[in-house]
Scaffold this motif. Sequence first.
Motif, PDB file in Angstrom:
ATOM      1  N   GLU A 111       0.877  -1.154   0.000  1.00 54.90           N
ATOM      2  CA  GLU A 111       0.000   0.000   0.000  1.00 54.90           C
ATOM      3  C   GLU A 111       0.924   1.215   0.000  1.00 54.90           C
ATOM      4  O   GLU A 111       1.629   1.469   0.983  1.00 54.90           O
ATOM      5  N   VAL A 112       0.956   1.936  -1.100  1.00 54.54           N
ATOM      6  CA  VAL A 112       1.862   3.088  -1.180  1.00 54.54           C
ATOM      7  C   VAL A 112       1.133   4.297  -1.727  1.00 54.54           C
ATOM      8  O   VAL A 112       0.105   4.181  -2.382  1.00 54.54           O
ATOM      9  N   SER A 120      13.284   0.593  -3.724  1.00 51.41           N
ATOM     10  CA  SER A 120      13.706   0.096  -2.409  1.00 51.41           C
ATOM     11  C   SER A 120      12.854  -1.091  -1.981  1.00 51.41           C
ATOM     12  O   SER A 120      13.375  -2.110  -1.512  1.00 51.41           O
ATOM     13  N   LEU A 121      11.536  -0.940  -2.116  1.00 55.82           N
ATOM     14  CA  LEU A 121      10.652  -2.039  -1.727  1.00 55.82           C
ATOM     15  C   LEU A 121      10.938  -3.278  -2.573  1.00 55.82           C
ATOM     16  O   LEU A 121      11.037  -4.398  -2.056  1.00 55.82           O
ATOM     17  N   GLU A 151      15.028   8.460  -1.692  1.00 55.76           N
ATOM     18  CA  GLU A 151      14.816   7.039  -1.443  1.00 55.76           C
ATOM     19  C   GLU A 151      15.002   6.231  -2.727  1.00 55.76           C
ATOM     20  O   GLU A 151      15.598   5.155  -2.713  1.00 55.76           O
ATOM     21  N   GLN A 356       6.736  14.479   6.305  1.00 59.45           N
ATOM     22  CA  GLN A 356       7.249  13.296   6.989  1.00 59.45           C
ATOM     23  C   GLN A 356       8.595  12.849   6.429  1.00 59.45           C
ATOM     24  O   GLN A 356       9.339  12.145   7.082  1.00 59.45           O
TER      25      GLN A 356
ATOM     26  N   ALA B 334      13.073   0.769   3.930  1.00 63.04           N
ATOM     27  CA  ALA B 334      12.126   0.345   2.893  1.00 63.04           C
ATOM     28  C   ALA B 334      12.473  -1.055   2.386  1.00 63.04           C
ATOM     29  O   ALA B 334      11.598  -1.883   2.139  1.00 63.04           O
ATOM     30  N   GLN B 361       9.744   6.414   6.039  1.00 61.85           N
ATOM     31  CA  GLN B 361       9.853   5.022   5.604  1.00 61.85           C
ATOM     32  C   GLN B 361       9.279   4.075   6.665  1.00 61.85           C
ATOM     33  O   GLN B 361       8.620   3.092   6.330  1.00 61.85           O
ATOM     34  N   GLN B 364       5.330   4.892   6.308  1.00 66.30           N
ATOM     35  CA  GLN B 364       4.659   4.522   5.060  1.00 66.30           C
ATOM     36  C   GLN B 364       5.070   3.131   4.557  1.00 66.30           C
ATOM     37  O   GLN B 364       4.216   2.291   4.284  1.00 66.30           O
ATOM     38  N   ASP B 365       6.368   2.948   4.380  1.00 62.63           N
ATOM     39  CA  ASP B 365       6.809   1.713   3.741  1.00 62.63           C
ATOM     40  C   ASP B 365       6.594   0.510   4.650  1.00 62.63           C
ATOM     41  O   ASP B 365       6.267  -0.577   4.173  1.00 62.63           O
TER      42      ASP B 365
END
Lengths: 583, 583
Positions: A111-112, A120-121, A151, A356, B334, B361, B364-365
Amino acid sequence: MILDRINGPKNLKTLSASERKELAQEIRQAMLKRASIHGGHFGPDFGIVEATIALHTVFDSPKDKIVWDVSHQVYPHKILTGRKQAYLEEEHYDDVSGYSNPAESEHDFFEVGHTSTSISLASGLAMARDLRGGHENIIAVIGDGSMSGGEALEGLDTVGEMGTNMIIVLNDNQMSIAEVHGGMYKGFDELRRTGGKSEHNLFRAMGLDYRFVADGNDSEALIKVFREVKDIDHPVVVHIVTQKGKGYKFAEEDKESWHWHMPFDIETGEVKHPYVDEAAELTATYLLDRMKTDKKLAVLTAATPSSFGFTSERRKQAGKQFIDVGIAEEQAVAMASGLAKGGARPVFGDYATFFQRTYDQISQDVCINNNPAVFLVFGASMYSMNDVTHLCIFDIPMMANIPNLVYLAPVSLAEYKAMLAWALDQTEHPVAIRVPVLPVPSEGRVIRTDYSQLNTYEVTRRGEEVAILGLGNFYGLAEQTAAELEKKGIHATIINPTYITGLDTDLLESLKKDHRLVVTMEDGVLDGGFGEKIARFYGSSDMKTCAFGLEKKFYDRYDYEKLAEEYNLKPELAAKKILDLIK
Amino acid sequence: MILDRINGPKNLKTLSASERKELAQEIRQAMLKRASIHGGHFGPDFGIVEATIALHTVFDSPKDKIVWDVSHQVYPHKILTGRKQAYLEEEHYDDVSGYSNPAESEHDFFEVGHTSTSISLASGLAMARDLRGGHENIIAVIGDGSMSGGEALEGLDTVGEMGTNMIIVLNDNQMSIAEVHGGMYKGFDELRRTGGKSEHNLFRAMGLDYRFVADGNDSEALIKVFREVKDIDHPVVVHIVTQKGKGYKFAEEDKESWHWHMPFDIETGEVKHPYVDEAAELTATYLLDRMKTDKKLAVLTAATPSSFGFTSERRKQAGKQFIDVGIAEEQAVAMASGLAKGGARPVFGDYATFFQRTYDQISQDVCINNNPAVFLVFGASMYSMNDVTHLCIFDIPMMANIPNLVYLAPVSLAEYKAMLAWALDQTEHPVAIRVPVLPVPSEGRVIRTDYSQLNTYEVTRRGEEVAILGLGNFYGLAEQTAAELEKKGIHATIINPTYITGLDTDLLESLKKDHRLVVTMEDGVLDGGFGEKIARFYGSSDMKTCAFGLEKKFYDRYDYEKLAEEYNLKPELAAKKILDLIK
């Protein structure tokens, strides 16, 4: 309709080229109608249709894993992975979220909603696969605009060292929300002009392999290249050039306005219910006006200029006093510190949710150095964006506990303007302002123009027994709650705390004389927030306290009124709770 | 001594080449002696001596502005800018901080200590100059290790689009604290091997001009190139290759150990007072052991492997189950989310101060997705690093107010180990652990091995009237304070809250029966912290509360004992304050 036969990626595998073309047409048709009625992201989805068809034709989702950056380009993917009803039938439009969502489908992995996270994910999925001994393809799809985010660049660097399968699809539509900014885009431009042959290649410089597809809206060309890189044994970037908003004239012509769009008339492209963001308008007109006499005023955005009213026309007017650093919030905040140190007067505006990204920069680059940068925190309210990835209710715990920062909460647009003027006039403190979210009154309640006596609250009505501190957006709620209490014979004191970052200890002390309950009302989560500071202050005294606000939780697509009711953020409910406490 | 004549950069201008060589020798001599007695950063300073001499010979500081990244390489700069006494005379060693510091000198522009900020900060100085109509040179000096940080890469992108003077000196010593990691370093390697001619050039790909200096420890070669780029009208990178630790055999041979060093014997290089970080040792040995049976355990570092005991030998043992992403905390967090989603069990460890890079991160991540990544937060205590840029006392407000995260506070090393095991066994929650900072007991106080019943506090001693919640490191203080109270006839309840992120409302409620004061003790700032949550919980009741901890403030090089006294964080002082409240 081809779409009738598509209930998942497996139905795509046997389509012919002409059927794929027809399918693309049908997807755009469905998305156009839905957008015109429902609103939502537009340009990114219209540009990625063919690439989505090609990806799901070549790869085997969900075994092969596609991670969509920001995921505001995910509508075609949702249509092709079992969720077409939500795009075809008006009564089902709200069945899906606007972002990728694992709760909806096994084809969604995260969920982004913030940018620049996909590489990165995906790198984590790739390493997990390698530890498991798996062999699937890991694919990250990222826009050129998102590539400027720290990121994403960190992710690229890590991936550049990995020796296993990882495919990054760079969806280059030559746009962020607004136009792209940054040196890397000169390189992307050269790559486009040279058919991918320019030696100024960020990806090769970061250790990755590279392919180029000149027409990223040609499913057949894409399928060819995706087949070539499928099951590759090392990381590769597939650079595809697409047209944002493709297939709808108005969106092709004005890409910025059509990145996201409110409901509109399909024939004319006219918005059905035009809406002016007063706070943004006030900000842009004030800053533009001030620039005329203050040549050292520097306004910064991290790719969201419209969040504070800087339309392309106004950006032109501002000239070199306006800088868009691209999606690079850390850079924006640190650069603001440098600007302040160098004698300029920097203002950086962004939505609360994107601040954030900058905790460390606010703390280290700005606040330790006490450089007088000004931050405008937009949309910070429960009455703001209500997607879980875009909540703007965590800014107080995040920012208000950083030393040296002065975080102000105006209760009206007029007070906001007075604070903005003061923040730019002074050079003693880094200042953040929690820009009011409507409805707050436009006029009135500007008691002062000088905020340099820090942490001095304003008593706007002296009462007794109960004192209500109405912070920023919730000052009106405080007044209305006091009016309810009045009906029950309680003449409450009303206070505009003004400062989120500190306590007016003299005033709070003085309340002990003739009050027995101090109530705080804040428009955000309570944990780590303003009310808890007041509770601690009175903890060892006989004064009772009660904090109104939200529980710490990731809310998603909530109903504003229901949430307000649940947490007693309505005058009658709040008054009732207060009466219960003092009876 | 040449140094006798150097009281500022202007004294450098007339030196001859041989005098510069001698000066470099003298600077190294002074730094060596000081380091052997005082400790501090070593390798970065020994490598940058000639470059510092060259910069101050060619440029006119402070008119020309040099911004030092991380600034742990700033000792030669301090020696040459009026602060040599602090490096030459033992009684003055503590007159200067270990980082650049505007309070010390007009030649320092920012107080920094986190990496990767120099380009962004300098870009602000450059834009301010342009708005002012100034003409000075703006210079950022950044190490190759720091280039992998997102903020630096974002800064590079912005600078690549600027059309005015800006000089970035890339100090390439082929090291971060440990060896460098990331795809970009393949490119740097090629640039070194080709004398700067490789086409895999990150800087050109980002739109910047580029120069190469093969021997960055040759003042004369550096002076030549710096003269060429002085007053340049566009951004340029000067890539200089230096030797980390140059001039001291042991530092040249073991660059990682000598990045920073404790006092040592100059002849042998032996540390004078060897010190073992028990928490780090426990972590590394536990994780290495677990890796043998759990092949999906993945340990991540962002360039600080030694923070949790992963020496180069242990990194080798861990093999592909250990990954250093370079200075790239956002990527680490992440990627951990991706690893968890992909079925691996990721653990990312870092100092609390560097977790500040990862607020978004984590939120959210990781946390929105509720992926079970494990974070080990090291050094989180007032009894930890005491430089203002490295404070580890803000992690509770920053992290504990993020939904879904379970943040645990062990009271002993044994409890830490039990929590770490549980965190890795479970897959329900993202878990962070506030690793104990000594002195906490090594053994004892492990009451459970299963922490899945969230927010259940442990009453370790049932008393009455006063209850003390001793969070993590401060559990011992709670016990000692209770012992003091006992002397005065108060038999206090002692509680190990265990969970920072939530309240045990049943237990707290039950205390109302026979207690009238609830005390919290936490090892960090109070604002936004644990004590305030307790204060809010009891706000509307008759229970009194009192929170022990630090005021929100940027402390710098403080005396631990004095600070503890100032905030009553000593058993007798805390007991006295408690007695005052209940009398």
